[in-house]
Scaffold this active site. Structure first.
Site, PDB file in Angstrom:
ATOM      1  N   ALA A   1       0.725  -1.293  -0.001  1.00  0.00           N
ATOM      2  CA  ALA A   1       0.053  -0.007  -0.053  1.00  0.00           C
ATOM      3  C   ALA A   1       0.904   1.262  -0.007  1.00  0.00           C
ATOM      4  O   ALA A   1       0.497   2.379  -0.596  1.00  0.00           O
ATOM      5  CB  ALA A   1      -0.950   0.009   1.245  1.00  0.00           C
TER       6      ALA A   1
ATOM      7  N   TYR B   1       3.357   2.498  -1.993  1.00  0.00           N
ATOM      8  CA  TYR B   1       3.608   1.858  -3.230  1.00  0.00           C
ATOM      9  C   TYR B   1       5.065   1.440  -3.483  1.00  0.00           C
ATOM     10  O   TYR B   1       5.492   0.317  -4.067  1.00  0.00           O
ATOM     11  CB  TYR B   1       3.463   2.683  -4.484  1.00  0.00           C
ATOM     12  CG  TYR B   1       1.734   2.999  -4.520  1.00  0.00           C
ATOM     13  CD1 TYR B   1       0.886   1.965  -3.862  1.00  0.00           C
ATOM     14  CD2 TYR B   1       1.249   3.885  -5.255  1.00  0.00           C
ATOM     15  CE1 TYR B   1      -0.438   2.215  -4.000  1.00  0.00           C
ATOM     16  CE2 TYR B   1      -0.050   4.216  -5.307  1.00  0.00           C
ATOM     17  CZ  TYR B   1      -0.868   3.422  -4.638  1.00  0.00           C
ATOM     18  OH  TYR B   1      -2.453   3.659  -4.726  1.00  0.00           O
TER      19      TYR B   1
ATOM     20  N   GLU C   1      12.074 -10.430  -9.694  1.00  0.00           N
ATOM     21  CA  GLU C   1      13.296 -10.881  -9.841  1.00  0.00           C
ATOM     22  C   GLU C   1      14.073 -10.649  -8.676  1.00  0.00           C
ATOM     23  O   GLU C   1      15.005 -11.571  -8.196  1.00  0.00           O
ATOM     24  CB  GLU C   1      14.258  -9.765 -10.985  1.00  0.00           C
ATOM     25  CG  GLU C   1      13.589  -9.871 -12.388  1.00  0.00           C
ATOM     26  CD  GLU C   1      12.430  -8.872 -12.579  1.00  0.00           C
ATOM     27  OE1 GLU C   1      11.669  -8.810 -11.673  1.00  0.00           O
ATOM     28  OE2 GLU C   1      12.213  -8.449 -13.647  1.00  0.00           O
TER      29      GLU C   1
ATOM     30  N   CYS D   1      13.465  -4.545 -14.852  1.00  0.00           N
ATOM     31  CA  CYS D   1      13.680  -2.965 -14.671  1.00  0.00           C
ATOM     32  C   CYS D   1      14.947  -2.729 -14.284  1.00  0.00           C
ATOM     33  O   CYS D   1      16.038  -3.694 -13.823  1.00  0.00           O
ATOM     34  CB  CYS D   1      12.993  -2.592 -13.558  1.00  0.00           C
ATOM     35  SG  CYS D   1      13.260  -2.927 -11.689  1.00  0.00           S
TER      36      CYS D   1
HETATM   37  N1  THU Z   1       7.767  -5.258 -11.568  1.00  0.00           N
HETATM   38  C1  THU Z   1       8.430  -6.637 -11.555  1.00  0.00           C
HETATM   39  O1  THU Z   1       8.328  -7.336 -10.715  1.00  0.00           O
HETATM   40  N2  THU Z   1       9.551  -6.776 -12.286  1.00  0.00           N
HETATM   41  C2  THU Z   1      10.250  -5.796 -13.216  1.00  0.00           C
HETATM   42  O2  THU Z   1      11.395  -5.799 -13.887  1.00  0.00           O
HETATM   43  C3  THU Z   1       9.301  -4.597 -13.347  1.00  0.00           C
HETATM   44  C4  THU Z   1       8.175  -4.228 -12.520  1.00  0.00           C
HETATM   45  C5  THU Z   1       6.594  -5.177 -11.031  1.00  0.00           C
HETATM   46  C6  THU Z   1       6.617  -4.090 -10.017  1.00  0.00           C
HETATM   47  C7  THU Z   1       5.073  -3.720  -9.896  1.00  0.00           C
HETATM   48  O3  THU Z   1       4.466  -4.788  -8.686  1.00  0.00           O
HETATM   49  C8  THU Z   1       4.749  -4.096 -11.211  1.00  0.00           C
HETATM   50  O4  THU Z   1       5.495  -4.893 -11.843  1.00  0.00           O
HETATM   51  C9  THU Z   1       4.257  -2.753 -11.975  1.00  0.00           C
HETATM   52  O5  THU Z   1       5.290  -1.820 -12.044  1.00  0.00           O
END
Ligand code: THU
Length: 138
Positions: free
Chosen positions: A50, A52, A59, A91
């Site tokens: 919550a 964020y 990963e 990411c």
């Molecule tokens: N997210 C991942 O789990 N891995 C990534 O490499 C990119 C983003 C997740 C984080 C968040 O819970 C959701 O995707 C949207 O950003």
């Protein structure tokens, strides 16, 4: 790179892990599965909050879990999300965290249908900062 059969053995648990994602805010579920040097498969999924910014990516949950299960040498990771029409990379923060455990392991960007694109960490994060750079001048 891993033999084709082993890739399927990695992408399948990755797709399964995605179903365990806790993502009520983004509704964007991500799954990951790491193949360790000794052949174990450790999965992860994103866990949101919550507040964020405290969200942890798939990963990184997989890496944390693998380390706590005694693994530090990794061969490959498969990553998947809901996007069906293109391959999506991890990411930037996750690329750096993966880099901690080897500059050049294999990354399989995996679509929900199980098709994948093979890449590598050095391709995803060129000129990276790593522990080798922490050596201080005498
Ligand atoms: N997210 C991942 O789990 N891995 C990534 O490499 C990119 C983003 C997740 C984080 C968040 O819970 C959701 O995707 C949207 O950003």
């Amino acid at each position: 790179p891993v033999k084709k059969r082993s890739v399927a053995a990695l992408t399948a648990p990755c797709l399964q892990a995605r179903e365990l994602a806790y993502c009520p805010y983004s509704e964007f579920s991500v799954g990951a599965a790491i193949l360790t040097a000794d052949g174990a498969i450790i999965t992860g999924a994103n866990v949101e909050n919550a507040s964020y910014g405290l969200t942890v990516c798939a990963e990184r949950t997989a890496v944390q879990r693998a380390v706590l299960e005694g693994h530090r040498q990794f061969k490959a990771i498969a990553v998947t999300c809901d996007i069906k029409d293109r391959f999506v990379g991890p990411c930037g923060a996750c690329r750096q965290v993966l880099m901690e455990f080897g500059v050049d392991w294999t990354v399989y960007l995996t679509k929900p249908d199980g098709s994948y694109k093979e890449t590598s960490l050095s391709e995803l994060l060129p000129m990276a900062f790593s522990r080798a750079d922490l050596v201080k001048p005498q």
